[in-house]
Each structure stands twice: as C-alpha cells, then as structure tokens.
Design an enzyme around this catalytic site. Structure first.
Site, PDB file in Angstrom:
ATOM      1  N   ARG A 290      25.872  14.790   0.063  1.00 17.26           N
ATOM      2  CA  ARG A 290      26.630  14.710   1.317  1.00 17.26           C
ATOM      3  C   ARG A 290      28.099  15.092   1.130  1.00 17.26           C
ATOM      4  NH1 ARG A 290      23.789   9.414   4.161  1.00 17.26           N
ATOM      5  NH2 ARG A 290      22.383  10.658   5.452  1.00 17.26           N
TER       6      ARG A 290
ATOM      7  N   GLY B 186      16.549  11.554   4.640  1.00 23.11           N
ATOM      8  CA  GLY B 186      15.978  10.280   4.224  1.00 23.11           C
ATOM      9  C   GLY B 186      15.091  10.374   2.994  1.00 23.11           C
TER      10      GLY B 186
ATOM     11  N   GLY C   4      17.946   9.731  10.301  1.00 22.56           N
ATOM     12  CA  GLY C   4      17.863   9.260  11.693  1.00 22.56           C
ATOM     13  C   GLY C   4      18.312  10.329  12.676  1.00 22.56           C
TER      14      GLY C   4
ATOM     15  N   LYS D 196       6.670   3.016   9.787  1.00 27.20           N
ATOM     16  CA  LYS D 196       6.358   2.476  11.115  1.00 27.20           C
ATOM     17  C   LYS D 196       6.147   3.520  12.191  1.00 27.20           C
ATOM     18  CE  LYS D 196       9.325  -1.456  10.199  1.00 27.20           C
ATOM     19  NZ  LYS D 196      10.671  -1.033   9.800  1.00 27.20           N
TER      20      LYS D 196
HETATM   21  P1  AMP Z   1      10.419   5.137   6.757  1.00 33.89           P
HETATM   22  O1  AMP Z   1      11.668   4.394   6.435  1.00 33.89           O
HETATM   23  O2  AMP Z   1       9.781   4.772   8.045  1.00 33.89           O
HETATM   24  O3  AMP Z   1      10.578   6.644   6.569  1.00 33.89           O
HETATM   25  O4  AMP Z   1       9.345   4.691   5.695  1.00 33.89           O
HETATM   26  C1  AMP Z   1       9.527   4.912   4.332  1.00 33.89           C
HETATM   27  C2  AMP Z   1       8.783   3.855   3.603  1.00 33.89           C
HETATM   28  O5  AMP Z   1       7.425   3.857   4.006  1.00 33.89           O
HETATM   29  C3  AMP Z   1       8.780   4.036   2.114  1.00 33.89           C
HETATM   30  O6  AMP Z   1       9.556   3.031   1.535  1.00 33.89           O
HETATM   31  C4  AMP Z   1       7.303   3.888   1.738  1.00 33.89           C
HETATM   32  O7  AMP Z   1       7.087   3.054   0.630  1.00 33.89           O
HETATM   33  C5  AMP Z   1       6.700   3.272   2.974  1.00 33.89           C
HETATM   34  N1  AMP Z   1       5.284   3.580   3.103  1.00 33.89           N
HETATM   35  C6  AMP Z   1       4.691   4.775   3.047  1.00 33.89           C
HETATM   36  N2  AMP Z   1       3.361   4.667   3.141  1.00 33.89           N
HETATM   37  C7  AMP Z   1       3.076   3.351   3.243  1.00 33.89           C
HETATM   38  C8  AMP Z   1       1.856   2.602   3.346  1.00 33.89           C
HETATM   39  N3  AMP Z   1       0.686   3.217   3.383  1.00 33.89           N
HETATM   40  N4  AMP Z   1       1.959   1.271   3.438  1.00 33.89           N
HETATM   41  C9  AMP Z   1       3.157   0.654   3.411  1.00 33.89           C
HETATM   42  N5  AMP Z   1       4.336   1.312   3.319  1.00 33.89           N
HETATM   43  C10 AMP Z   1       4.289   2.646   3.227  1.00 33.89           C
END
Ligand code: AMP
Length: 413
Positions: free
Chosen positions: A39, A369, A392, A211
């Site tokens: 960055r 990210g 984001g 999520k």
């Molecule tokens: P996000 O912040 O929504 O981009 O999510 C990233 C996070 O999702 C990472 O820390 C991953 O470890 C988690 N993640 C990816 N796949 C899974 C899964 N199948 N179950 C639980 N966490 C997950």
C-alpha cells in the site's frame, strides 16, 4: 462512468500549494515492523508527482481499527520510516496524537515546496469513524484548515464516508480549493470499472470467504454482469443447504438460505452459470490454532457431509471444474478464499484458483484482502493484471455502489 468524470491530480496546478493527500497506509504490522508495504508503494506515484510539481505535500491515513484510543502500537511511525526510504527524502512525521492542532500547523507552516509532512493516524481522532451524518465535522474542518487542495488516493478507505476521506472536501471546496482523486484511485477504478462495465467475455467472478451476508449484493450484481459466478469458501455451505443438502457442522447462515435459493433461481432465469462446490474437504473440528497442520481431513461429495463434520475447503473435483472455468475466461475477478487457507492442509482450493489465474492470459483482477494476500504469498503477484489495494472497497465497487471517496471529488468540467 461517473467515476472517471472526476478531477485527478493531473487536472490542477499544485505548485506551491499545500495539498492534503489521504492515503491508505493501513499496512500489516508484526512486532512493530511492516510485513507488506504494497500500500505504501502503491501511493508513491501520486506523492512523487506532487513533490515534482513543487507542492507542499501533507499526507494522512488511518492504521488499524484503533479500538482503545491512541497508542504507540498503531502510530504511523513505521510508515513514516518506510515512506522516507521509498521516496528517498525526509518525511516530517507529526507524531502528535491530536493529528491536527498546533504541532501539525507548525510543521505545515515551515514547509517549502516539495516537502512532505505525514500526520498521525487519523483514527486517533475517534470521530473519523462515526456515521456519515455526523462524520467528524470538526476534525474534517481542522484537516481542511491545514491545506489548500485535497487529493484522495486511499482506495482501501474509499467506501467509507469518513472525515478524512469525504467530509474534508466540503471545507476545501468552501475556500475555493480543488478536490481530486490520485493515480492509485484512477488505476483501481479503471480496472474494476472496466471489468464490471465493459468486460471481455466470458467474464467469470470467483467469490469465497466466510460469510454470505457480507457478499449478498455483490453476488446478486455479479450474476447479472458475469457469464459465470463461482462460489467457494464458508459461504458455499449456505448454498449447499439451499439445495437441500446435509452440511453437518459447516459454517451456515440460516437467515440467508432463502436468499441463496433466490440466487440459484436468478442465475437459471438469466441463463448464467452459477458454479457451486460438488465436493468438500471435511474435518471434525475447526483447527485451533487455525494453522495446525496435524488436523485430519477427508474428501466427500457435497451431499455426503456427515452430520458431525464440517466443510473446510473445496474438494478435488470442484477444483478441476473451477480451474476449467478460469481457463476459458477472458476476464476474471476473484474475491475471497475457497477454504480455510490459513491452514496448509486446507489451502489446496485457494491455491488451485490462484494458480489457474496466474496461468491464464485473461485479464485477472484480485479484489484485495485475503485473496490478494494468498496471491502475494504464492508468488503470483506479477502474473495478475491487477491486485486491488482495497478489499471492502473493491467489493462495494463490484456491488455497483458509488464510493464516497470517489463521489466527494470535484467533477471534471
Ligand atoms: P472473508 O473475510 O469473508 O473474506 O473470509 C475469509 C475467511 O474465511 C478466512 O479467514 C477463511 O479461513 C474463512 N473460511 C474460508 N472457508 C471457510 C470454511 N469452509 N469454513 C469456515 N471458514 C472459512
């Protein structure tokens, strides 16, 4: 696109002017040391342009979440040092926790054309983070008082209507100053904007991460814009539930099952491909620590996850399908890991997607990210067309939202 109708650093003469530049110096730190300076490097073109033009360059940025008020651990001291090295010139860091105020005013008053001042972490002023309707008006005015013109180059923060990102423009404009976007903002908007508005097809989006709730609008918008939308990561299991499968103890958002059904229907109605995992790497618990390599895994078809097991990565059949979809694509956007990639045993899906993107001649855009971190760690960074500095912000852009940091700049005449 509206975004491209904004004034840029090339549209005004900054010679001798005090120019406040909002950067995104929110770099990862470990034991007080910067672990990735992407960055900082990404901010250099705008800063160098202004220095070269003889502007008095006043830089500001947030760092970290700053939950418990100002503290040395979240001071911009390491950024000032690294920036000074990269620019090859002294950066006068105003370490005062007040950010603006006497120390900053005195430092700016002593500037000569081409000098660089860096203010302290903007989030040390709590109001920076408040809601748009009361977004640190006082702080925004104090920032504006230090400068004649304003440049927003903080793409990673451009989705927040914060004092230093958006509200400050009101006060700069009120005294006749220019509000523009910097080169990094221009570059990000060009890549992300072209991908979404004008993609060379087939256009494939790969979405992963934890999520579904975080990605509702982006999934819906990309089903409209893309030819193929690929889902992986934790959110794939809410889709699996929507298809009526047993998903064991996998991550699920029960309130979003209907939404996932709607998305499956929407894709079918529009004739788009919505690719969901057909198999999964499962475990009997979430690894603790997350990178524990001794965790036992099994591979099962997506409709055969036992009631006491959780899906943690896409399986080999899914990997092959996703790799094929990338091979035939001409534009690919990727945001979010395919599994718990922090764990070496659960990272194969994310690695396969990264490798497929690195191997293709398609335009490849990494939406910041975790996916950007994965690409960097795997050494594929120079194989991608564009790695966004904003997670984001790039998601909100892909949702089709107008970013406050872009919106706040002056329109081109
Ligand atoms: P996000 O912040 O929504 O981009 O999510 C990233 C996070 O999702 C990472 O820390 C991953 O470890 C988690 N993640 C990816 N796949 C899974 C899964 N199948 N179950 C639980 N966490 C997950």
């Amino acid at each position: 696109m509206a975004a491209l109708n904004k004034k840029t650093v090339d549209d005004f003469n900054a010679a001798g002017r005090r120019v406040l530049v909002r950067c995104d110096f929110n770099v990862p730190l470990k034991d007080g040391k910067i672990t990735d300076d992407t960055r900082i490097v990404a901010a250099l073109p705008t800063i160098n342009k202004l220095i070269g033009e003889g502007a008095k360059v006043i830089l500001c940025s947030h760092l970290g979440k700053v939950k418990n008020g100002p503290n040395e651990g979240e001071s911009l001291t390491p950024v000032a040092e690294r920036l000074s090295e990269k620019l090859g010139k002294e950066v006068n860091f105003v370490s005062d926790y007040n950010v603006t105020g006497e120390a900053a005013t005195a430092a700016v008053a002593a500037m000569k054309p081409g000098d660089v001042v860096l203010l302290q972490n903007t989030r040390f002023r709590g109001k920076e983070e408040t809601k748009p309707q009361d977004a640190g008006e006082g702080f925004a005015k104090e920032l504006a008082d230090l400068a004649d013109d304003y440049v927003c180059d903080a793409f990673g923060s451009a989705h927040r209507a914060h004092a230093s990102v958006a509200v400050v423009t009101k006060y700069i404009r009120a005294k006749g100053g220019t509000c523009a976007v910097g080169y990094l903002m221009q570059k990000e908007i060009k890549f992300l904007g072209n991908a979404v508005e004008n993609p060379v097809r087939p256009f494939v989006a790969i979405l992963g991460g934890a999520k579904v709730a975080d990605k509702l609008n982006v999934i819906s918008n990309l089903i409209e814009k893309c030819d193929t939308v690929i889902i992986g990561g934790g959110m794939a299991y809410t889709f699996a539930r929507a298809k009526g499968y047993e998903i064991g103890t996998s991550l699920v958002d029960d309130t979003k099952v209907d939404y996932c059904k709607e998305m499956i229907e929407k894709a079918a109605k529009l004739g788009k491909n919505l690719l969901l995992p057909v198999d999964a790497v499962i475990t009997d618990h979430f690894p603790d620590p997350i990178d524990d390599p001794s965790i036992a895994t099994e591979v099962v078809d997506i409709d055969k996850i036992p009631a006491d097991k959780m899906g943690m990565d896409i399986g080999p059949k899914t990997r092959a399908i996703y790799e094929d979809a990338v091979k035939t694509a001409k534009t690919v956007v990727w945001n979010g890991p395919m599994g718990v990639f922090e764990n070496p045993v659960l990272a194969a899906g994310t690695k396969a997607v990264a490798a497929a993107l690195a191997a293709t001649t398609a335009t490849t855009i990494i939406g910041g990210g975790d996916s950007a971190a994965a690409v960097n760690q795997l050494g594929y960074a120079d194989k991608m067309s564009h790695i966004s500095t904003g997670g984001g912000a790039s998601l909100e852009f892909l949702e089709g939202k107008e970013l406050p940091g872009v919106y706040a700049a002056d329109d081109k005449n």
